[in-house]
Design a protein around this motif. Structure first.
Motif, PDB file in Angstrom:
ATOM      1  N   LEU A 241     -19.541 -85.786 -76.668  1.00  0.00           N
ATOM      2  CA  LEU A 241     -19.985 -85.750 -75.270  1.00  0.00           C
ATOM      3  C   LEU A 241     -18.929 -85.097 -74.391  1.00  0.00           C
ATOM      4  O   LEU A 241     -19.223 -84.220 -73.568  1.00  0.00           O
ATOM      5  CB  LEU A 241     -20.237 -87.180 -74.766  1.00  0.00           C
ATOM      6  CG  LEU A 241     -21.612 -87.803 -74.922  1.00  0.00           C
ATOM      7  CD1 LEU A 241     -21.587 -89.231 -74.393  1.00  0.00           C
ATOM      8  CD2 LEU A 241     -22.667 -86.998 -74.183  1.00  0.00           C
ATOM      9  N   ALA A 242     -17.687 -85.546 -74.568  1.00  0.00           N
ATOM     10  CA  ALA A 242     -16.586 -85.032 -73.753  1.00  0.00           C
ATOM     11  C   ALA A 242     -16.335 -83.556 -74.028  1.00  0.00           C
ATOM     12  O   ALA A 242     -16.143 -82.755 -73.096  1.00  0.00           O
ATOM     13  CB  ALA A 242     -15.322 -85.844 -74.019  1.00  0.00           C
ATOM     14  N   LEU A 243     -16.341 -83.170 -75.302  1.00  0.00           N
ATOM     15  CA  LEU A 243     -16.061 -81.774 -75.654  1.00  0.00           C
ATOM     16  C   LEU A 243     -17.147 -80.838 -75.133  1.00  0.00           C
ATOM     17  O   LEU A 243     -16.853 -79.737 -74.643  1.00  0.00           O
ATOM     18  CB  LEU A 243     -15.927 -81.633 -77.170  1.00  0.00           C
ATOM     19  CG  LEU A 243     -14.682 -82.264 -77.801  1.00  0.00           C
ATOM     20  CD1 LEU A 243     -14.685 -82.061 -79.310  1.00  0.00           C
ATOM     21  CD2 LEU A 243     -13.410 -81.683 -77.201  1.00  0.00           C
ATOM     22  N   ASN A 244     -18.390 -81.259 -75.226  1.00  0.00           N
ATOM     23  CA  ASN A 244     -19.485 -80.408 -74.742  1.00  0.00           C
ATOM     24  C   ASN A 244     -19.380 -80.176 -73.238  1.00  0.00           C
ATOM     25  O   ASN A 244     -19.557 -79.051 -72.750  1.00  0.00           O
ATOM     26  CB  ASN A 244     -20.837 -81.041 -75.085  1.00  0.00           C
ATOM     27  CG  ASN A 244     -21.142 -80.985 -76.577  1.00  0.00           C
ATOM     28  OD1 ASN A 244     -20.581 -80.153 -77.296  1.00  0.00           O
ATOM     29  ND2 ASN A 244     -22.007 -81.869 -77.050  1.00  0.00           N
ATOM     30  N   GLU A 245     -19.083 -81.244 -72.489  1.00  0.00           N
ATOM     31  CA  GLU A 245     -18.960 -81.111 -71.032  1.00  0.00           C
ATOM     32  C   GLU A 245     -17.745 -80.249 -70.680  1.00  0.00           C
ATOM     33  O   GLU A 245     -17.791 -79.423 -69.762  1.00  0.00           O
ATOM     34  CB  GLU A 245     -18.841 -82.497 -70.399  1.00  0.00           C
ATOM     35  CG  GLU A 245     -19.305 -82.580 -68.957  1.00  0.00           C
ATOM     36  CD  GLU A 245     -20.824 -82.488 -68.819  1.00  0.00           C
ATOM     37  OE1 GLU A 245     -21.287 -82.233 -67.692  1.00  0.00           O
ATOM     38  OE2 GLU A 245     -21.545 -82.676 -69.823  1.00  0.00           O
TER      39      GLU A 245
END
Length: 751
Positions: A241-245
């Motif tokens: 989630l964090a990497l995609n954002e």
């Protein structure tokens, strides 16, 4: 011939970069206002010019006929991306443009850009006046949100803090606006959740993640980053989630060639961007912990991109866990720095970085610049790395003292602490002149003794029966109050006993984590440690785990004898992972009233069950709540390394004897065995402590008085109280002719 690379900044965080420039066969030109910075000593050319003053830097390069010899400009760990971009606009225009650099150094422009492009950011308001800030504060509070204030254009958490009440806003606004170059601030919502530091290098739009670490943030209401752990321990789905954002934010901000550093928070199954900077991170992450974890030279790879070449980073694995922790001594003037070389020699320790010297003044930390140094260690596992960094802090002592006439460091007076404690206890504790259990008889839940309260009262009363007969003709002038506690040197034979349930028992005006942080840091600053407990609220124990982790493992988790053994073992495992020096069980919690109130099943433990629990950990085990020689022997045979005589402060049963009265028979039963004996219950002075030591105890636990000083003065209050106890112990030892704590065993106590 183009042979120079300009490095903006010559501090500790840029040293690895400057060294790599040389290793790659290029020459460095370093700009930094501080002519004594470490980079000035290793640069090929150095100019003492402000890193923000890009016009002066460019003019200097032209005047010195260097601009045509410059291949690229670069920085790492500083928010000087705009200066770098202005130079590269001339020498390497394929890199981050000034427009993009401005967006990634101005928090408002960054948030506006991300919000317009559908990237998750906290709700925010740009403010230039106190009236605007007050309006924004009320807006967020009306929605039930927590509120943070920060300058739009500074780094290192300077001027950043949480605002809980509107009356705090004026001072916070002044502080934040003073840190803002543009005199603009943000009022934004504070999001609960796990926070990550993420680094990436970007080549022709291809984003390569070069490190994901867990951030450690302390010292509320400020946000001081006291360390990080590489790689993160978050579940893969949250990391993704964090990497995609993060990647979407990089694209929307327009970073095509260069680097990106992000602070990303995962909250309620969403990832939110706190910050994106067009550079690699500071805090020793890009320069130290990522290379230590992976073996990848990140400085070389970012330099390759700045030279227009493809980076060498391919797929990689984390071979080690790397931990960086800040060293933050107690406030005051530094009088000595000890143990640095010893700490450096420890296994797994990679760096011990000291940024201060004797005579420097240390203040309460408010931002990321208020640190005395850093320790970086590695391990094959996360737990091993944490233990390695924790071991390094033990020999390292930065001792401070606060001059009586100091105008910068104002310590609270004792009467102010006690008055504040009365208010913050909200009538749960009356902060009596003598904490003897009389006024709080039967107040359970609460701070008192159960039932008639007689056991609590008897603990205090019994200690008064025992007398110390002093000696005055001897040669003892200096005394040593230190003890060896499970391999750790404590500066006094006193630890803080566990107290939990600030909402249930202590008035509800102080939250559990605030209390834990106060007692743990106050204890450490006094040269000892605190125990943390296990509340009747099932998940509250994790706050104690957090306290242990934040404080270099210098704490002991004490857990209830829950019927579900797996619940006990889960707590023990988490304490191990946090680096705790020991774990234990308050065995007398088997019939504790607050556990019944919240439907938490507890039970007495058979010898076999206790032995099985102890055998499931490699840590020393504390059995707390022992009141008979029979239980003491069984606990020892089950594997306990510490046996603590305790009746839970009179909170289990109102017909129990005082702990000091049963101590002699337990000492006799355990004589000659490899086990430490502790005791708590009614200890209120250094003389009380010495009585127990003379009667065979190795150390004493103190609970309620520490809580009073924690409520009234936080860390300062706890330190004040424990230093007073230490001073009383020292004075009485001199009057007994006891040079060391062991010498007290020779002193007879009169009844």
């Amino acid at each position: 011939m183009k042979e120079y690379i300009v490095c903006i900044g010559g501090g500790l965080l840029q040293v690895k970069l400057i060294e790599e420039i040389s290793k790659m066969g290029y020459k460095s030109i370093v700009f930094d206002m501080d002519s004594s910075c470490p980079g000035s000593k290793i640069a090929d050319l150095f100019f003492p010019i402000s890193t923000r003053d890009y016009e002066n830097i460019i003019r200097t390069l032209k005047e010195k006929e260097l601009i045509d010899k410059v291949l690229t400009a670069i920085t790492v760990g500083t928010d000087m991306s705009y200066t770098v971009a202005k130079i590269n606009e001339i020498v390497a225009p394929f890199l981050v443009s000034p427009e993009v650099a401005e967006k990634t150094t101005n928090k408002f422009l960054m948030r506006e850009t991300l919000k317009e492009n559908g990237i998750n950011v906290p709700e925010f308001f740009l403010c230039t006046s106190l009236n605007e800030a007050e309006e924004a504060f009320r807006n967020l509070k009306s929605k039930g949100k927590r509120v943070v204030i920060k300058p739009v254009d500074n780094m290192g958490a300077r001027g950043v803090r949480e605002i809980t009440k509107e009356e705090e806003l004026k001072d916070a606004f002044v502080e934040a606006i003073n840190y803002s170059l543009s005199k603009k601030i943000l009022i934004e919502e504070f999001l609960e959740g796990e926070e990550l530091s993420i680094d990436a290098i970007v080549y022709k739009g291809d984003i390569i993640i070069t490190g994901v670490a867990d951030r450690i943030i302390e010292y509320p209401p400020y946000f001081v980053e006291t360390g990080h752990i590489m790689p993160t321990n978050l579940p893969n789905d949250k990391v993704e989630l964090a990497l995609n954002e993060f990647k979407m934010a990089i694209e929307k901000l327009g970073i095509q060639n260069g680097a990106a550093k992000g602070d990303v928070k995962v909250s309620n199954d969403k990832a939110y961007i706190g910050e994106i900077a067009s550079r690699l991170s500071g805090g020793f992450m890009s320069t130290h912990t990522f290379p230590y974890s992976t073996g990848i030279n990140l400085m070389r790879n970012i330099l390759l991109i700045h030279l227009g070449k493809e980076p060498e980073v391919g797929k990689y694995e984390y071979k080690y866990t790397a931990v960086e922790r800040a060293i933050i001594p107690y406030k005051g003037t530094i009088k000595s720095i000890e143990g640095v070389e010893e700490a450096k020699k420890l296994e797994g320790v990679k760096d011990v970085i000291i940024k201060v010297k004797v005579g420097d003044e240390i203040s309460d930390p408010k931002n990321n610049l208020n640190k005395a140094g850093n320790i970086i260690a590695i391990g094959k596992t996360r737990e091993e790395a944490i233990r390695n960094v924790n071991r390094a802090i033990n020999p390292l002592k930065i001792r401070t003292e606060t001059p009586q006439n100091s105008t910068k460091i104002i310590l609270p007076k004792e009467e102010e602490i006690l008055q504040t404690a009365r208010i913050r206890f909200n009538k749960a504790c009356y902060v009596c002149k003598e904490c003897n259990g009389e006024a709080c008889r039967g107040r359970v839940p609460g701070i008192g003794g159960i039932g008639t309260g007689e056991t609590f009262v008897e603990n205090v009363r019994a200690l008064k029966k025992y007398k110390l007969n002093l000696r005055y003709i001897h040669d003892v002038v200096e005394v040593d109050t230190r003890i060896n506690f499970l391999g750790l040197t404590l500066e006094m034979p006193v630890v803080v006993s566990p107290i939990t349930g600030t909402q249930t028992n202590l008035g509800g005006l102080v939250n559990e984590l605030e209390y834990i942080r106060s007692v743990m840091k106050g204890a450490i600053y006094s040269g000892t440690i605190a125990m943390v407990g296990d509340s009747a609220t099932p998940q509250k124990y994790r706050l104690g785990i957090r306290g242990i982790f934040e404080n270099f493992g210098l704490g002991i988790g004490i857990y209830k004898p829950r019927k579900n053994e797996e619940e006990i073992l889960k707590r023990i495992r988490e304490a191990e992972e946090a680096g705790a020096i020991a774990v234990g069980m308050d065995i007398d919690g088997a019939a504790f009233i607050t556990m019944k109130m919240k439907n938490q099943d507890v039970e007495p433990k058979s010898f076999e069950k206790l032995r099985n629990i102890i055998s499931n950990t490699k840590l020393p085990f504390v059995v707390k709540g022992v009141m008979t020689k029979e239980d003491a022997i069984l606990a020892y045979k089950a594997g306990a390394k510490v046996i603590m005589v305790s009746n839970h402060g009179g909170r289990v049963n109102d017909s129990m004897p005082a702990t000091i009265d049963v101590l002699p028979e337990i000492v006799k039963a355990l004589r000659g065995k490899n086990v430490m004996i502790g005791i708590d219950g009614g200890f209120r002075s250094g003389n009380d402590v010495i009585k127990a030591l003379c009667m065979g105890a190795d150390f004493v636990g103190i609970g309620r008085p520490v809580a009073i000083y924690a409520f009234g003065g936080g860390i300062d209050g706890v330190k004040m109280y424990l230093e007073k106890i230490k001073s009383e112990i020292r004075d009485t030892m001199k009057l007994l002719g006891a040079r060391t704590i062991k010498d007290l065993r020779k002193v007879k106590v009169l009844l």
